[in-house]
Scaffold this motif. Structure first.
Motif, PDB file in Angstrom:
ATOM      1  N   HIS A  53      40.188  10.378  56.159  1.00  0.00           N
ATOM      2  CA  HIS A  53      39.807  11.089  57.459  1.00  0.00           C
ATOM      3  C   HIS A  53      38.421  11.227  57.627  1.00  0.00           C
ATOM      4  O   HIS A  53      37.925  11.945  58.124  1.00  0.00           O
ATOM      5  N   PRO A  54      37.744  10.037  57.439  1.00  0.00           N
ATOM      6  CA  PRO A  54      36.027   9.858  57.547  1.00  0.00           C
ATOM      7  C   PRO A  54      35.614  10.225  58.935  1.00  0.00           C
ATOM      8  O   PRO A  54      36.360   9.639  60.092  1.00  0.00           O
ATOM      9  N   ASP A  55      34.752  10.669  59.038  1.00  0.00           N
ATOM     10  CA  ASP A  55      33.820  10.933  60.518  1.00  0.00           C
ATOM     11  C   ASP A  55      33.244   9.665  61.224  1.00  0.00           C
ATOM     12  O   ASP A  55      33.358   9.503  62.249  1.00  0.00           O
ATOM     13  N   GLU A  56      32.901   8.936  60.146  1.00  0.00           N
ATOM     14  CA  GLU A  56      31.949   8.006  60.368  1.00  0.00           C
ATOM     15  C   GLU A  56      31.953   6.652  59.271  1.00  0.00           C
ATOM     16  O   GLU A  56      32.395   7.280  58.269  1.00  0.00           O
ATOM     17  N   VAL A  57      31.670   5.334  59.581  1.00  0.00           N
ATOM     18  CA  VAL A  57      31.759   4.580  58.838  1.00  0.00           C
ATOM     19  C   VAL A  57      30.825   3.503  58.773  1.00  0.00           C
ATOM     20  O   VAL A  57      29.919   3.115  59.824  1.00  0.00           O
ATOM     21  N   SER A  58      30.282   3.057  57.428  1.00  0.00           N
ATOM     22  CA  SER A  58      29.104   2.041  57.481  1.00  0.00           C
ATOM     23  C   SER A  58      29.720   0.842  56.529  1.00  0.00           C
ATOM     24  O   SER A  58      30.505   1.125  55.651  1.00  0.00           O
ATOM     25  N   ILE A  59      29.397  -0.317  57.021  1.00  0.00           N
ATOM     26  CA  ILE A  59      29.586  -1.296  56.461  1.00  0.00           C
ATOM     27  C   ILE A  59      28.722  -2.385  56.350  1.00  0.00           C
ATOM     28  O   ILE A  59      27.820  -2.364  57.185  1.00  0.00           O
ATOM     29  N   GLU A  60      28.616  -3.291  55.190  1.00  0.00           N
ATOM     30  CA  GLU A  60      27.569  -4.169  55.100  1.00  0.00           C
ATOM     31  C   GLU A  60      27.547  -5.385  56.124  1.00  0.00           C
ATOM     32  O   GLU A  60      28.585  -5.794  56.364  1.00  0.00           O
ATOM     33  N   GLU A  61      26.429  -5.662  56.627  1.00  0.00           N
ATOM     34  CA  GLU A  61      26.111  -6.852  57.476  1.00  0.00           C
ATOM     35  C   GLU A  61      26.460  -8.188  56.596  1.00  0.00           C
ATOM     36  O   GLU A  61      26.025  -8.052  55.843  1.00  0.00           O
ATOM     37  N   LEU A  62      27.113  -9.157  57.387  1.00  0.00           N
ATOM     38  CA  LEU A  62      27.534 -10.278  56.755  1.00  0.00           C
ATOM     39  C   LEU A  62      26.083 -10.920  56.740  1.00  0.00           C
ATOM     40  O   LEU A  62      25.580 -11.333  57.815  1.00  0.00           O
ATOM     41  N   PHE A  63      26.066 -11.795  55.570  1.00  0.00           N
ATOM     42  CA  PHE A  63      24.810 -12.584  55.560  1.00  0.00           C
ATOM     43  C   PHE A  63      25.518 -14.121  55.140  1.00  0.00           C
ATOM     44  O   PHE A  63      26.404 -14.090  54.597  1.00  0.00           O
ATOM     45  N   PHE A  64      24.697 -15.124  55.450  1.00  0.00           N
ATOM     46  CA  PHE A  64      25.136 -16.318  55.477  1.00  0.00           C
ATOM     47  C   PHE A  64      25.200 -16.724  53.985  1.00  0.00           C
ATOM     48  O   PHE A  64      24.383 -16.306  53.060  1.00  0.00           O
ATOM     49  N   SER A  65      26.137 -17.263  53.283  1.00  0.00           N
ATOM     50  CA  SER A  65      26.540 -17.667  52.032  1.00  0.00           C
ATOM     51  C   SER A  65      26.161 -19.021  51.992  1.00  0.00           C
ATOM     52  O   SER A  65      26.191 -19.913  52.869  1.00  0.00           O
ATOM     53  N   LYS A  66      25.828 -19.617  50.692  1.00  0.00           N
ATOM     54  CA  LYS A  66      25.399 -21.073  50.355  1.00  0.00           C
ATOM     55  C   LYS A  66      26.768 -21.786  50.457  1.00  0.00           C
ATOM     56  O   LYS A  66      26.833 -22.849  50.736  1.00  0.00           O
ATOM     57  N   ASN A  67      27.775 -21.119  49.880  1.00  0.00           N
ATOM     58  CA  ASN A  67      29.200 -21.563  50.038  1.00  0.00           C
ATOM     59  C   ASN A  67      29.915 -21.238  51.101  1.00  0.00           C
ATOM     60  O   ASN A  67      30.092 -20.251  51.429  1.00  0.00           O
ATOM     61  N   ILE A  68      29.952 -22.165  52.003  1.00  0.00           N
ATOM     62  CA  ILE A  68      30.405 -22.154  53.572  1.00  0.00           C
ATOM     63  C   ILE A  68      32.108 -21.628  53.612  1.00  0.00           C
ATOM     64  O   ILE A  68      32.313 -20.541  54.120  1.00  0.00           O
ATOM     65  N   THR A  69      32.706 -22.087  52.594  1.00  0.00           N
ATOM     66  CA  THR A  69      34.270 -21.508  52.296  1.00  0.00           C
ATOM     67  C   THR A  69      34.230 -20.199  52.276  1.00  0.00           C
ATOM     68  O   THR A  69      34.978 -19.424  53.006  1.00  0.00           O
ATOM     69  N   THR A  70      33.470 -19.808  51.306  1.00  0.00           N
ATOM     70  CA  THR A  70      33.238 -18.204  50.902  1.00  0.00           C
ATOM     71  C   THR A  70      32.961 -17.499  52.077  1.00  0.00           C
ATOM     72  O   THR A  70      33.528 -16.384  52.072  1.00  0.00           O
ATOM     73  N   GLY A  71      32.008 -18.029  52.654  1.00  0.00           N
ATOM     74  CA  GLY A  71      31.289 -17.293  53.690  1.00  0.00           C
ATOM     75  C   GLY A  71      32.310 -16.957  54.769  1.00  0.00           C
ATOM     76  O   GLY A  71      32.392 -15.722  55.143  1.00  0.00           O
ATOM     77  N   ILE A  72      33.026 -17.919  55.107  1.00  0.00           N
ATOM     78  CA  ILE A  72      33.999 -18.004  56.234  1.00  0.00           C
ATOM     79  C   ILE A  72      35.212 -17.122  55.737  1.00  0.00           C
ATOM     80  O   ILE A  72      35.667 -15.984  56.550  1.00  0.00           O
TER      81      ILE A  72
ATOM     82  N   LEU B 127      32.625   7.105  55.009  1.00  0.00           N
ATOM     83  CA  LEU B 127      33.239   5.968  54.183  1.00  0.00           C
ATOM     84  C   LEU B 127      32.303   4.931  54.338  1.00  0.00           C
ATOM     85  O   LEU B 127      31.982   4.196  55.389  1.00  0.00           O
ATOM     86  N   GLY B 128      32.101   4.212  53.281  1.00  0.00           N
ATOM     87  CA  GLY B 128      31.276   3.040  53.171  1.00  0.00           C
ATOM     88  C   GLY B 128      32.162   1.947  52.642  1.00  0.00           C
ATOM     89  O   GLY B 128      32.868   2.169  51.685  1.00  0.00           O
ATOM     90  N   ILE B 129      31.773   0.791  53.090  1.00  0.00           N
ATOM     91  CA  ILE B 129      32.807  -0.422  52.751  1.00  0.00           C
ATOM     92  C   ILE B 129      31.844  -1.688  52.317  1.00  0.00           C
ATOM     93  O   ILE B 129      31.266  -1.887  53.517  1.00  0.00           O
ATOM     94  N   ASP B 130      32.342  -2.238  51.238  1.00  0.00           N
ATOM     95  CA  ASP B 130      31.563  -3.369  50.948  1.00  0.00           C
ATOM     96  C   ASP B 130      32.495  -4.566  51.190  1.00  0.00           C
ATOM     97  O   ASP B 130      33.492  -4.825  50.480  1.00  0.00           O
ATOM     98  N   PRO B 131      32.465  -5.358  52.057  1.00  0.00           N
ATOM     99  CA  PRO B 131      33.697  -6.103  52.494  1.00  0.00           C
ATOM    100  C   PRO B 131      33.735  -7.264  51.568  1.00  0.00           C
ATOM    101  O   PRO B 131      32.838  -7.731  51.028  1.00  0.00           O
ATOM    102  N   GLY B 132      34.946  -7.881  51.523  1.00  0.00           N
ATOM    103  CA  GLY B 132      35.329  -9.072  50.729  1.00  0.00           C
ATOM    104  C   GLY B 132      36.724  -9.543  50.859  1.00  0.00           C
ATOM    105  O   GLY B 132      37.591  -8.617  51.526  1.00  0.00           O
ATOM    106  N   TYR B 133      36.974 -10.539  50.350  1.00  0.00           N
ATOM    107  CA  TYR B 133      38.533 -10.733  50.545  1.00  0.00           C
ATOM    108  C   TYR B 133      39.165 -10.848  49.061  1.00  0.00           C
ATOM    109  O   TYR B 133      40.485 -10.802  49.049  1.00  0.00           O
ATOM    110  N   GLY B 134      38.660 -10.896  48.080  1.00  0.00           N
ATOM    111  CA  GLY B 134      39.134 -10.524  46.662  1.00  0.00           C
ATOM    112  C   GLY B 134      38.898  -9.238  46.014  1.00  0.00           C
ATOM    113  O   GLY B 134      39.820  -8.476  45.727  1.00  0.00           O
ATOM    114  N   THR B 135      37.754  -8.663  46.531  1.00  0.00           N
ATOM    115  CA  THR B 135      37.586  -7.068  46.158  1.00  0.00           C
ATOM    116  C   THR B 135      36.718  -6.500  47.271  1.00  0.00           C
ATOM    117  O   THR B 135      35.705  -7.031  47.650  1.00  0.00           O
ATOM    118  N   ILE B 136      37.415  -5.292  47.740  1.00  0.00           N
ATOM    119  CA  ILE B 136      36.830  -4.414  48.792  1.00  0.00           C
ATOM    120  C   ILE B 136      36.408  -3.322  48.418  1.00  0.00           C
ATOM    121  O   ILE B 136      37.145  -2.376  47.832  1.00  0.00           O
TER     122      ILE B 136
END
Length: 367
Positions: free
Chosen positions: A60-79, A4-13
């Protein structure tokens, strides 16, 4: 293995579920979970938590990968993204899963072979690897699928202790040539191959080329190395098997000592030739000579130096030159019979050992 691959976000995941079996990837499902704009953040996080739990319970995934968070120029969005990612990690942990994080560059290297690949290249390659009929949409889902592919490659590489070959060769048009780098355009996808000066000098921008490849994997970093022929690749693989010699050092040596010279240097114990390569000191050069000579058994060395119809001939080049050439070809993996057969097809009179080796290699490659 189901990943299971996951691209994290708060509006769209974005999510992508992929099956990885026998070195093949198959897309099971992909898409995106969304939270409504204007919804209080704590309620959006609850929705994200529930969506992740549903995905795990469904596939029922055996393993999961997720994108590492990188700093955004927009601090509020990054948080906010960090908060969403934290909830995703919590949900996965409570389901007994241990997600692995990958940076965008690591994903690009794993999927395309180039850390600065563009979005379109990533989507085209993801489509090709998963045998999809159309480009995966939305972009968040495409990113999640790429994360799953990256993890599959990484897992396979770890299984073979870093000696995993994702590509046997790349065949296309030379688009970029730089010191130590050749980019081969294959159907609109540029494969960045680290290459020796020996290889680069035989390429020309805009012309067709085929490079044999070696994929080096270390700590999630994928590096593709390209070689003009089997001999160069074989020498590279032998050298990185020597303690303390990495891929870049091996490439540096091949830039000053192509296969024929390298083999002769090993046979004659000429460590000075190897120290001409940038970054190669006397100790490393001595170790390469000793360890690679040791890979040839005593019987092989005696056999290579033994009298033969060619070696015994009274040639002006001298019997020692032909013996050295046979021994050097054996270092490159050829049998004595193959070396002698190739040598019979050329006139070695007046030739130095390195020239004899070079001419024999031309004959052997054609066989």
């Amino acid at each position: 293995m189901i990943i299971l691959g996951i691209d994290p976000g708060y509006g769209t995941i974005g999510y992508g579920v992929v099956r990885f079996d026998n070195m093949k990837f198959t897309a099971i499902q992909y898409g995106a979970a969304k939270t409504a704009p204007g919804t209080p953040m704590h309620l959006r996080l609850c929705e994200i938590y529930d969506d992740i739990c549903t995905l795990v319970d469904t596939f029922h995934p055996d393993e999961v990968s997720i994108e590492e968070l990188f700093f955004s120029k927009n601090i509020t969005t990054g948080i906010q993204v960090a908060q969403a990612r934290g909830v995703i990690l919590l949900a996965l942990a409570q389901k007994g899963l241990h997600p692995v994080s990958y940076t965008p560059n690591q994903v690009k290297m794993a999927v395309v072979g180039y850390g600065n690949a563009e979005k379109k290249q990533m989507m085209e390659m993801t489509k090709s690897i998963l045998h999809l009929t159309k480009l995966p949409r939305p972009d968040d889902a495409a990113d999640a699928l790429a994360l799953a592919i990256c993890h599959g490659h990484s897992r396979q590489a770890m299984r073979y202790e870093g000696l995993y070959f994702m590509f046997y060769y790349v065949d296309g048009t030379v688009s970029v040539l730089q010191t130590g780098l050749a980019v081969i355009d294959c159907g609109g996808v540029g494969y960045a191959c680290h290459a020796s000066q020996n290889t680069i000098s035989r390429l020309k921008i805009g012309t067709k080329a085929r490079l044999l490849t070696y994929l080096n994997v270390r700590e999630g970093i994928f590096e593709l190395y390209g070689f003009i022929d089997e001999e160069e690749k074989s020498c590279f693989e032998m050298m990185i098997g020597v303690s303390g010699v990495g891929p870049k050092a091996a490439l540096s040596i091949l830039s000053v000592a192509p296969p024929d010279r390298l083999a002769l240097s090993i046979i004659t114990g000429d460590e000075k030739m190897l120290t001409q390569a940038p970054g190669i000191g006397k100790k490393i050069a001595q170790r390469i000579v000793l360890e690679l000579r040791d890979k040839m058994s005593k019987e092989q060395l005696e056999s290579a130096s033994a009298a033969s119809p060619v070696a015994a001939a009274d040639l002006s080049g001298g019997v020692n030159h032909t013996q050295e050439a046979v021994a050097a070809l054996m270092v490159l993996g050829y049998t004595q019979a193959e070396a002698l057969h190739a040598m019979k097809q050329i006139d070695t009179a007046g030739m130095e050992a390195d020239e004899i080796i070079r001419q024999c290699l031309k004959k052997l490659v054609k066989q």
